[in-house]
Design a protein around this motif. Structure first.
Motif, short mmCIF file in Angstrom:
data_model
loop_
_atom_site.label_atom_id
_atom_site.label_comp_id
_atom_site.label_asym_id
_atom_site.label_seq_id
_atom_site.Cartn_x
_atom_site.Cartn_y
_atom_site.Cartn_z
N SER A 1 0.85 -1.17 0.00
CA SER A 1 0.00 0.00 0.00
C SER A 1 0.90 1.24 0.00
CB SER A 1 -0.90 -0.01 1.23
OG SER A 1 -1.75 1.11 1.21
N GLU B 1 1.87 5.09 -0.10
CA GLU B 1 1.40 6.41 0.28
C GLU B 1 2.50 7.40 -0.03
OE1 GLU B 1 -0.37 7.01 4.11
OE2 GLU B 1 -1.14 4.96 4.18
N ASP C 1 5.80 2.37 1.57
CA ASP C 1 4.88 1.26 1.77
C ASP C 1 4.43 1.31 3.22
OD1 ASP C 1 3.62 -1.16 2.27
OD2 ASP C 1 5.12 -2.37 1.23
#
Length: 156
Positions: free
Chosen positions: A2, A4, A62
């Motif tokens: 994920s 960001e 991540d």
């Protein structure tokens, strides 16, 4: 994974990028300029103080490997956030301590971490929290400046 993003300024962007590039969970860094008054700034105009931009590092990370909170804690440990528009011998608004936030949640987290970090400093933290601004990548010769030159360290 994920991914960001986060954008911060903590003085000379060469040393800040070097520090973040050596953190597990950081996927990409870019140095550049943000928070100023002009389009397409360059190093010379930023250094002259003509643009009000800060030297910043754009981070992609991540969040399964490292959290935004951990990155903010590292941010406050890698520079002196109590000196206004200055880091070591570097003086000017381009060297300001700044965290750019994209939403209220990111702003609240930055405020919380800053409040906690204050315990580590005898002078007040002067880091500014600014709404996310346009990012202008610095010239190529500034990207991974220390790594390109085989320098192990930082500006401050």
């Amino acid at each position: 994974m994920s991914t960001e993003t986060m954008m911060v300024g903590a003085g000379c962007f060469w040393g800040v990028q070097y520090r973040f590039d050596n953190i597990h969970g950081i996927e990409k860094t870019l140095v550049g300029y943000a928070g100023g008054d002009t389009e397409s700034p360059n190093y010379d105009s930023v250094c002259r103080g003509d643009t009000n931009h800060a030297e910043v590092v754009w981070l992609e990370f991540d969040n399964n490997e490292i959290s935004r909170r951990q990155l903010l804690e590292l941010f406050f440990s890698m520079h002196n956030p109590t000196t206004l528009n200055r880091q070591g011998p570097d003086i000017g608004t381009q060297y300001r301590s700044v965290i750019f936030y994209a939403n209220d949640e990111e702003k609240s987290l930055a405020e919380e971490v800053m409040k906690q970090a204050q315990a580590n400093f005898s002078n007040p933290i002067v880091t500014t929290l600014e709404p996310m601004a346009d990012f202008w990548a610095a010239e190529d010769y500034h990207q991974q400046y220390f790594q390109k030159r085989g320098i192990h360290g930082g500006c401050h």
